[in-house]
Design a protein around this motif. Structure first.
Motif, short mmCIF file in Angstrom:
data_model
loop_
_atom_site.label_atom_id
_atom_site.label_comp_id
_atom_site.label_asym_id
_atom_site.label_seq_id
_atom_site.Cartn_x
_atom_site.Cartn_y
_atom_site.Cartn_z
N LEU A 124 -19.99 -32.60 19.12
CA LEU A 124 -20.38 -31.42 18.34
C LEU A 124 -21.04 -31.86 17.03
N LYS A 125 -20.47 -32.86 16.40
CA LYS A 125 -21.05 -33.39 15.15
C LYS A 125 -22.43 -33.97 15.41
N ASP A 126 -22.57 -34.72 16.50
CA ASP A 126 -23.87 -35.30 16.83
C ASP A 126 -24.93 -34.22 17.03
N ILE A 127 -24.55 -33.11 17.64
CA ILE A 127 -25.49 -32.02 17.88
C ILE A 127 -26.02 -31.45 16.57
N VAL A 128 -25.13 -31.13 15.65
CA VAL A 128 -25.58 -30.50 14.39
C VAL A 128 -26.37 -31.48 13.53
N LEU A 129 -26.19 -32.78 13.77
CA LEU A 129 -26.97 -33.79 13.05
C LEU A 129 -28.32 -34.05 13.72
N GLY A 130 -28.56 -33.38 14.85
CA GLY A 130 -29.86 -33.48 15.51
C GLY A 130 -29.98 -34.57 16.54
N ARG A 131 -28.85 -35.19 16.89
CA ARG A 131 -28.89 -36.25 17.91
C ARG A 131 -28.92 -35.62 19.31
N LYS A 132 -29.47 -36.34 20.27
CA LYS A 132 -29.61 -35.80 21.62
C LYS A 132 -28.27 -35.85 22.36
N VAL A 133 -27.72 -34.70 22.59
CA VAL A 133 -26.46 -34.57 23.33
C VAL A 133 -26.62 -33.39 24.29
N GLY A 134 -26.20 -33.56 25.53
CA GLY A 134 -26.24 -32.46 26.48
C GLY A 134 -27.65 -32.06 26.89
N THR A 135 -27.82 -30.76 27.13
CA THR A 135 -29.11 -30.21 27.56
C THR A 135 -29.56 -29.13 26.60
N LEU A 136 -30.82 -29.21 26.21
CA LEU A 136 -31.42 -28.19 25.33
C LEU A 136 -32.19 -27.19 26.18
N VAL A 137 -31.85 -25.90 26.03
CA VAL A 137 -32.57 -24.82 26.70
C VAL A 137 -33.43 -24.14 25.63
N GLU A 138 -34.74 -24.11 25.86
CA GLU A 138 -35.65 -23.61 24.83
C GLU A 138 -36.80 -22.84 25.44
N GLY A 139 -37.71 -22.35 24.57
CA GLY A 139 -38.82 -21.55 25.02
C GLY A 139 -40.04 -22.37 25.40
N TYR A 141 -28.92 -28.06 12.11
CA TYR A 141 -28.58 -26.65 12.21
C TYR A 141 -27.64 -26.26 11.07
N LYS A 142 -28.00 -25.22 10.35
CA LYS A 142 -27.20 -24.78 9.20
C LYS A 142 -26.17 -23.71 9.58
N ARG A 143 -26.53 -22.92 10.59
CA ARG A 143 -25.61 -21.86 11.05
C ARG A 143 -25.62 -21.85 12.56
N ILE A 144 -24.45 -21.99 13.16
CA ILE A 144 -24.37 -22.09 14.62
C ILE A 144 -23.45 -21.01 15.19
N LEU A 145 -23.63 -20.76 16.47
CA LEU A 145 -22.68 -19.94 17.23
C LEU A 145 -22.13 -20.83 18.33
N LEU A 146 -20.86 -21.15 18.26
CA LEU A 146 -20.21 -22.00 19.26
C LEU A 146 -19.54 -21.12 20.30
N LYS A 147 -19.90 -21.33 21.56
CA LYS A 147 -19.29 -20.58 22.67
C LYS A 147 -18.29 -21.47 23.39
N LEU A 148 -17.04 -21.04 23.38
CA LEU A 148 -15.97 -21.77 24.07
C LEU A 148 -15.49 -20.94 25.25
N SER A 149 -15.24 -21.57 26.38
CA SER A 149 -14.67 -20.84 27.51
C SER A 149 -13.16 -20.75 27.33
N GLY A 150 -12.58 -19.71 27.87
CA GLY A 150 -11.13 -19.61 27.85
C GLY A 150 -10.49 -20.74 28.65
N GLU A 151 -11.16 -21.12 29.75
CA GLU A 151 -10.64 -22.19 30.60
C GLU A 151 -10.48 -23.50 29.83
#
Length: 244
Positions: free
Chosen positions: A225-240, A8-18
């Motif tokens: 976070l680094k693993d995600i942008v490098l394309g490694r499988k982390v967390g859950t991917l929500v897609e079409g 991913y070259k450009r991301i939007l990171l969503k952080l919770s206030g909590e």
């Protein structure tokens, strides 16, 4: 060192206030903010363009117990102002690490933040500045999840990365149900029909309409976070439906 093998070259990171309050009951935990800033620096050093939306629940939430009996619109505006406080705290932590950062606010407050201007935000990203989008959408009745997907659409982000306290999306609350099943991938429509609490329905629908994938991951897993942008499988991917 900047590399070209990021997924991913450009991301939007969503952080919770909590997330910013750590183990406190409210407010901002300085050590947690420093940790988050360090994680962001790792992907910044890879050359990733980073937009951030941060919530305000650690300070004030428009539909919380503390807002009962208060006009919803007034409460939501208070929540928007709380996100600006968090944005400034995160900006300070990032700039301490030498990362140029701009805060853009959907509510005009020129003494502390730039007004949100889409073209200016994109230009900042292209020049290697992290852009933190404060004050939600500037409108009541919209969550910061919706603000995140709106800004992601506006800046043409490749992905929305939602940081949480759990390591992905489950079929039920893993904090309450030890038998909860984690999804590695899931479709937008299934998130909506199953009522899974990934993001609110408006945010999910916007990502679905604009074909922006969402990755939900554990913020406090070092290097995630680094693993995600490098394309490694982390967390859950929500897609079409048509994504592989």
């Amino acid at each position: 060192m900047k590399v070209d093998n990021t997924k991913y070259k450009r991301i939007l990171l969503k952080l919770s206030g909590e997330a910013l309050m750590g183990k406190q009951n409210f407010g901002i935990d300085g050590d947690v903010v420093k940790f988050i800033a360090q994680e962001i620096k790792e992907i910044y050093d890879l050359g990733v363009q980073i937009g951030i939306v941060v919530g305000g629940g650690n300070i004030f939430r428009g539909v919380s117990e503390s807002a009962k009996g208060m006009d919803r619109v007034s409460a939501d505006y208070m929540g928007m102002l709380a996100t600006v406080i968090n944005s400034l705290a995160l900006q300070n932590a990032l700039e301490t690490l030498g990362i140029p950062t701009r805060v853009q606010s959907a509510i005009e407050m020129r003494q502390v933040a730039e007004p949100f201007i889409r073209r200016r935000a994109i230009r900042h990203l292209e020049k290697g500045r992290v852009v933190i989008f404060g004050a939600g959408t500037g409108n009541p009745y919209f969550t910061t999840d919706t603000a995140a997907t709106l800004r992601a659409s506006e800046i043409n982000a490749d992905v929305v990365i939602k940081a949480t306290k759990v390591d992905g999306v489950y079929d039920s609350d893993p904090m309450k149900n030890k038998n909860a099943v984690k999804f590695d991938t899931i479709k937008y429509i299934d998130v909506l029909t199953k009522g899974l609490k990934v993001m609110d329905s408006t945010a999910i629908s916007m990502c679905m309409d604009n074909e922006i994938p969402i990755i939900v991951f554990d913020l406090f897993g070092k290097g995630n976070l680094k693993d995600i942008v490098l394309g490694r499988k982390v967390g859950t991917l929500v897609e079409g439906e048509n994504d592989k």
